[in-house]
Design an enzyme around this catalytic site. Structure first.
Site, PDB file in Angstrom:
ATOM      1  N   ARG A 145     -12.420  -2.770  -8.258  1.00 23.51           N
ATOM      2  CA  ARG A 145     -12.465  -3.608  -7.018  1.00 23.51           C
ATOM      3  C   ARG A 145     -13.592  -3.809  -6.427  1.00 23.51           C
ATOM      4  O   ARG A 145     -14.173  -3.047  -6.079  1.00 23.51           O
ATOM      5  CB  ARG A 145     -11.253  -3.102  -6.291  1.00 23.51           C
ATOM      6  CG  ARG A 145     -10.466  -3.761  -5.169  1.00 23.51           C
ATOM      7  CD  ARG A 145      -9.723  -2.931  -4.466  1.00 23.51           C
ATOM      8  NE  ARG A 145     -10.135  -1.925  -3.688  1.00 23.51           N
ATOM      9  CZ  ARG A 145      -9.525  -1.344  -2.800  1.00 23.51           C
ATOM     10  NH1 ARG A 145      -8.180  -1.733  -2.235  1.00 23.51           N
ATOM     11  NH2 ARG A 145      -9.929  -0.186  -2.051  1.00 23.51           N
ATOM     12  N   PHE A 147       0.977  -1.390   0.118  1.00 19.25           N
ATOM     13  CA  PHE A 147      -0.043   0.103  -0.029  1.00 19.25           C
ATOM     14  C   PHE A 147       1.056   1.197  -0.098  1.00 19.25           C
ATOM     15  O   PHE A 147       2.060   1.368   0.383  1.00 19.25           O
ATOM     16  CB  PHE A 147      -0.792   0.109   1.423  1.00 19.25           C
ATOM     17  CG  PHE A 147      -1.772   1.037   1.258  1.00 19.25           C
ATOM     18  CD1 PHE A 147      -3.107   0.785   0.372  1.00 19.25           C
ATOM     19  CD2 PHE A 147      -1.887   2.143   2.199  1.00 19.25           C
ATOM     20  CE1 PHE A 147      -4.183   1.741   0.419  1.00 19.25           C
ATOM     21  CE2 PHE A 147      -2.947   3.076   2.008  1.00 19.25           C
ATOM     22  CZ  PHE A 147      -4.068   2.960   1.368  1.00 19.25           C
ATOM     23  N   TYR A 189     -11.600   1.312  10.141  1.00 23.02           N
ATOM     24  CA  TYR A 189     -12.783   1.395   9.527  1.00 23.02           C
ATOM     25  C   TYR A 189     -13.149   0.953   8.439  1.00 23.02           C
ATOM     26  O   TYR A 189     -14.209   0.828   7.599  1.00 23.02           O
ATOM     27  CB  TYR A 189     -12.588   3.042   9.142  1.00 23.02           C
ATOM     28  CG  TYR A 189     -11.194   3.426   8.385  1.00 23.02           C
ATOM     29  CD1 TYR A 189     -11.288   2.956   6.975  1.00 23.02           C
ATOM     30  CD2 TYR A 189     -10.119   4.004   8.987  1.00 23.02           C
ATOM     31  CE1 TYR A 189     -10.140   3.465   6.407  1.00 23.02           C
ATOM     32  CE2 TYR A 189      -8.754   4.282   8.475  1.00 23.02           C
ATOM     33  CZ  TYR A 189      -8.943   3.760   7.018  1.00 23.02           C
ATOM     34  OH  TYR A 189      -7.787   4.167   6.168  1.00 23.02           O
ATOM     35  N   LYS A 190     -12.338  -0.187   8.045  1.00 29.32           N
ATOM     36  CA  LYS A 190     -12.741  -1.315   6.987  1.00 29.32           C
ATOM     37  C   LYS A 190     -13.518  -2.433   7.427  1.00 29.32           C
ATOM     38  O   LYS A 190     -14.733  -2.166   7.600  1.00 29.32           O
ATOM     39  CB  LYS A 190     -11.345  -1.644   6.269  1.00 29.32           C
ATOM     40  CG  LYS A 190     -10.436  -0.430   5.800  1.00 29.32           C
ATOM     41  CD  LYS A 190      -9.356  -0.814   5.188  1.00 29.32           C
ATOM     42  CE  LYS A 190      -8.654   0.329   4.576  1.00 29.32           C
ATOM     43  NZ  LYS A 190      -7.119   0.353   4.113  1.00 29.32           N
ATOM     44  N   ASP A 196       1.077  -5.284   8.238  1.00 29.49           N
ATOM     45  CA  ASP A 196      -0.148  -4.343   7.949  1.00 29.49           C
ATOM     46  C   ASP A 196      -1.329  -5.396   7.684  1.00 29.49           C
ATOM     47  O   ASP A 196      -1.513  -6.132   6.538  1.00 29.49           O
ATOM     48  CB  ASP A 196       0.248  -3.518   6.849  1.00 29.49           C
ATOM     49  CG  ASP A 196      -0.929  -2.339   6.607  1.00 29.49           C
ATOM     50  OD1 ASP A 196      -1.996  -2.658   7.176  1.00 29.49           O
ATOM     51  OD2 ASP A 196      -0.758  -1.399   6.094  1.00 29.49           O
TER      52      ASP A 196
END
Ligand SMILES: *Cc1c(COP(=O)(O)O)cnc(C)c1O
Length: 412
Positions: free
Chosen positions: A372, A121, A223-224, A198
């Site tokens: 995605r 990322f 928050y995912k 991560d």
């Protein structure tokens, strides 16, 4: 064939969106639970207005650690006292990575490399470069295929007696490649390196066993798949064996052994508290408590089963419906190597995603040509997947410049 969904009853726990919405972005921002709406209102009236400053002594002060323990128990596979909540994922990754490389260098000055893969990322890559510049280290890049991810061969090629730290993602944000954490961690340890995982794209959708896998350090978003709401704070994991060895770079009063002594000089708190820096974001932790309670009720194993069923069904639909239109699966076919989303590649996906957003079908776009599809297991229904794929098909065939079906131009 459409899978059965033994968890379908839980869909109703979430605040419904507008009629007809197809939400394929729970891997970027999870949907709110109905329980959260009540919890936030109650908090304002009872705790904030009712208790005011007394709230700190009555639980807020310890919330980063109590919520951390709950995260450790329900989703991470971590015994109490090793997980904390605070800051953003970027800041936590920085704090943990800096602590790790400084410790490694202190043991052995020749350990001056941070291993990162080229498809990690962006924030992970940028912060590794920043730490390298700040501390006189080198980033050792592992070239990974953006449709796969980091594997034994790739990591082995980068490890050496110079490796201080390995910084990798459990689930690749583009391809959804699921890294073999225990195996890669062992490999890094054999080379004398520490590993920072991560977990942003796995926590809450793919189970982990951080203690059993002997992970050193980890951090991730809430928050995912943990539905903590926009900007909810990150979590960090530091294995107990490292607590006393590591010094984190943002030493603030909340990580002090006695914050309210307010004395001269910094003495780090024993245990995990030393990784905190400033006042914890209490409001930002409330929503994730509801999601943790829900995941606890369902169990991570059942969550992962539904996740695999949804992504496998999506792969089937790609083959049946979209492959004939030139769409390529840009995620692993093997569910053992796939996280909770699926990426579809086609040169027109940028405009396709824009057209889908116009009609309340919400996937996201990632270069190059990637649409995605995030399938948050507890909030996504099988019919939502059907409707979403039909919408993608329609957007592909009806875009300006698309060959009309049956015009004989397939394969261009
Ligand atoms: C979403 C995500 C982040 C985001 O970091 P923030 O500091 O919360 O913006 C970091 N790493 C990965 C792998 C992610 O998927």
């Amino acid at each position: 064939m459409a899978p059965n969904d033994p968890l379908a009853a839980y869909l109703d726990r979430f605040v419904p969106g507008p009629a007809g919405l197809v939400y394929f972005d729970g891997n970027s921002l999870g949907r709110p639970l109905r329980a959260t709406a009540d919890r936030l209102g109650d908090f304002v009236e009872q705790e904030w207005a009712g208790r005011l400053i007394r709230g700190w002594d009555e639980g807020w002060y310890d919330l980063p650690l109590t919520v951390g323990d709950e995260l450790g128990r329900v989703v991470l596979g971590a015994a109490p006292g090793q997980v904390f909540v605070g800051d953003s994922t970027t800041v936590l990754l920085y704090k943990l990575a800096r602590a790790a490389v400084d410790h490694q260098r202190g043991r052995d000055a020749a350990r001056d490399e941070i291993v990162v893969d080229t498809d990690n990322f962006p924030t992970d890559r940028y912060l590794a470069e920043g730490i390298a510049a700040e501390r006189g280290l080198t980033v050792r890049w592992v070239e990974t295929d953006p449709e796969r991810g980091i594997d034994v061969e790739g990591l082995s090629s980068a490890l050496s007696e110079r490796t201080a730290l390995v910084l990798l993602s459990h689930v690749a944000y583009r391809s959804a490649w699921l890294a073999d954490v225990p195996r890669l961690t062992r490999l890094a340890h054999e080379a004398g390196a520490l590993v920072l995982w991560d977990l942003s794209h796995s926590a809450g959708s793919v189970p982990t066993e951080l203690d059993a896998w002997e992970v050193d350090l980890a951090a991730g978003c809430t928050y995912k798949y943990l539905n903590g709401g926009p900007g909810s704070p990150a979590f960090g994991y530091v294995a107990s064996r490292h607590h006393e060895r590591l010094a984190q770079p943002i030493q603030g009063w909340m990580g002090h052994a006695d914050p309210f002594l307010m004395g001269p000089g910094y003495t780090p708190s024993p245990g995990i508290r030393r990784f905190l820096s400033g006042t914890p974001p209490i409001l930002g932790m409330l929503a994730m408590l509801d999601m943790l309670a829900l995941i606890d009720e369902v169990g991570m194993v059942a969550v992962r089963e539904k996740s695999v069923a949804l992504t496998s069904y999506a792969v089937e639909l790609v083959d049946e419906v979209l492959a004939p239109l030139g769409v390529v699966l840009a995620s692993p076919r093997d569910p053992q190597r796939r996280g909770g989303h699926v990426t579809l590649r086609h040169a027109a996906m940028r405009e396709v995603v824009a057209a889908l957003w116009q009609r309340d079908v919400i996937p996201d776009y990632r270069d190059p040509g990637g649409l995605r599809i995030g399938l948050s297991p507890l909030s996504t229904s099988v019919t939502e997947v059907d409707r979403g794929f039909e919408a993608v098909r329609e957007a592909l065939v009806s875009r300006p410049g698309a060959a009309s079906p049956g015009s004989g131009s397939a394969g261009r």
